[in-house]
Scaffold this active site. Structure first.
Site, short mmCIF file in Angstrom:
data_model
loop_
_atom_site.label_atom_id
_atom_site.label_comp_id
_atom_site.label_asym_id
_atom_site.label_seq_id
_atom_site.Cartn_x
_atom_site.Cartn_y
_atom_site.Cartn_z
N GLY A 29 0.82 -1.21 0.00
CA GLY A 29 0.00 0.00 0.00
C GLY A 29 0.86 1.26 0.00
O GLY A 29 2.09 1.20 0.03
N ALA A 83 -3.13 -0.29 6.99
CA ALA A 83 -4.48 -0.81 7.23
C ALA A 83 -5.50 0.17 6.67
O ALA A 83 -5.20 1.36 6.48
CB ALA A 83 -4.73 -1.00 8.72
N GLY A 97 -5.97 -2.80 -0.99
CA GLY A 97 -5.05 -2.97 -2.12
C GLY A 97 -5.06 -4.39 -2.67
O GLY A 97 -4.19 -4.75 -3.47
N GLU A 103 -0.82 -10.82 2.94
CA GLU A 103 -0.62 -10.01 4.15
C GLU A 103 -0.96 -10.82 5.39
O GLU A 103 -0.24 -10.79 6.40
CB GLU A 103 -1.48 -8.76 4.08
CG GLU A 103 -1.01 -7.77 3.02
CD GLU A 103 -1.95 -6.59 2.82
OE1 GLU A 103 -1.48 -5.59 2.26
OE2 GLU A 103 -3.13 -6.67 3.20
C1 5RP Z 1 -3.52 -3.65 1.00
C2 5RP Z 1 -3.80 -3.16 2.37
C3 5RP Z 1 -3.25 -1.83 2.76
O1 5RP Z 1 -2.48 -1.99 3.91
C4 5RP Z 1 -4.38 -0.88 3.03
O2 5RP Z 1 -5.21 -0.82 1.89
C5 5RP Z 1 -3.88 0.52 3.40
O3 5RP Z 1 -3.33 1.11 2.28
P1 5RP Z 1 -2.69 2.56 2.30
O4 5RP Z 1 -1.40 2.44 3.06
O5 5RP Z 1 -2.48 2.87 0.85
O6 5RP Z 1 -3.66 3.49 2.96
O7 5RP Z 1 -4.44 -3.79 3.16
O8 5RP Z 1 -4.19 -4.84 0.73
#
Ligand code: 5RP
Length: 218
Positions: A29, A83, A97, A103
């Site tokens: 992410g 997250a 993401g 993960e």
């Molecule tokens: C990807 C995730 C990411 O950790 C989550 O979407 C947070 O993303 P970002 O750091 O861009 O806010 O779970 O699968």
């Protein structure tokens, strides 16, 4: 202060948790991208990284970090990831993401899970962010019908194929008052690969970037 600047603060603070010459788990992410860049800018020497996505692998390699297979790395000391939401018990919604399956595996294989985010991600009750669920493609409609029975409003994230060749359903309208129970229940639906609830294995530390600096919850 922008959300990106807050993410940057959290990412920079997380670097302090990394011990040199160890193997660490790396999430996915925009916040994790900032972490990887920060590790490179500080010329951090690590033995290697286990990555949770093809995207993070590519970024790690661009910065000349060695990327290792989890099967070769054994138990990891530390996993750092972002997250989409966290409650105060550090139970998370992840998968915005689409990298939730790897993960969850790397988080499970790590002794310590440090989560990094901007402070907009902290909520009282999980569920405002649609809950991502990775499903086997042939099970998508069946799983969606089961989710409706549970009171959710499932939406297929069209045109997204996960690194594992699967599809994502985002479930809206869930007010998640029992994250551990719901994670178990959703895991039982045939065709579900991974639920984006990280409640049975929550984060151990949450580093939030805020207007006034970094706030750490553990
Ligand atoms: C990807 C995730 C990411 O950790 C989550 O979407 C947070 O993303 P970002 O750091 O861009 O806010 O779970 O699968």
């Amino acid at each position: 202060m922008s959300a990106d600047r807050k993410k940057q603060l959290a990412a920079a603070a997380a670097v302090e948790y990394i011990r040199e010459d160890t193997i660490i788990g790396i999430g996915t992410g925009s916040t994790v991208n900032l972490l990887i860049d920060e590790m490179a800018a500080r010329k951090l020497r690590i033995q290697g990284a286990v990555s949770s996505s093809e995207a993070s692998t590519a970024r790690l390699k661009r910065h000349h970090f060695e990327v290792l297979e989890l099967n070769d790395a054994g138990e990891l000391d530390l996993y750092i990831d972002g997250a989409d939401e966290s409650d105060r018990q550090l139970r998370l919604i992840k998968g915005g993401g689409a990298a939730l399956t790897r993960e969850k595996i790397v988080a499970a294989a790590s002794r310590r899970f440090v989560c990094i985010a901007d402070d907009s991600k902290l909520v009282d009750v999980l569920g405002k962010f649609p809950l991502p669920i990775e499903v086997i493609p042939m099970a998508r409609s069946y799983v969606a019908r089961e989710l409706v029975k549970l009171g959710g409003y499932p939406i297929w994230r069209e045109n997204v194929v996960t690194d594992n060749g699967n599809q994502i359903i985002d479930v809206r309208e869930l007010r998640i008052t029992d994250p551990v129970g719901l994670e178990s229940k959703l895991n039982q639906i045939a065709g579900v690969v991974t639920v984006g609830l990280f409640a049975q294995r929550p984060a151990d530390v949450l580093i939030l970037g805020t207007e006034s600096g970094v706030q750490t919850l553990s």
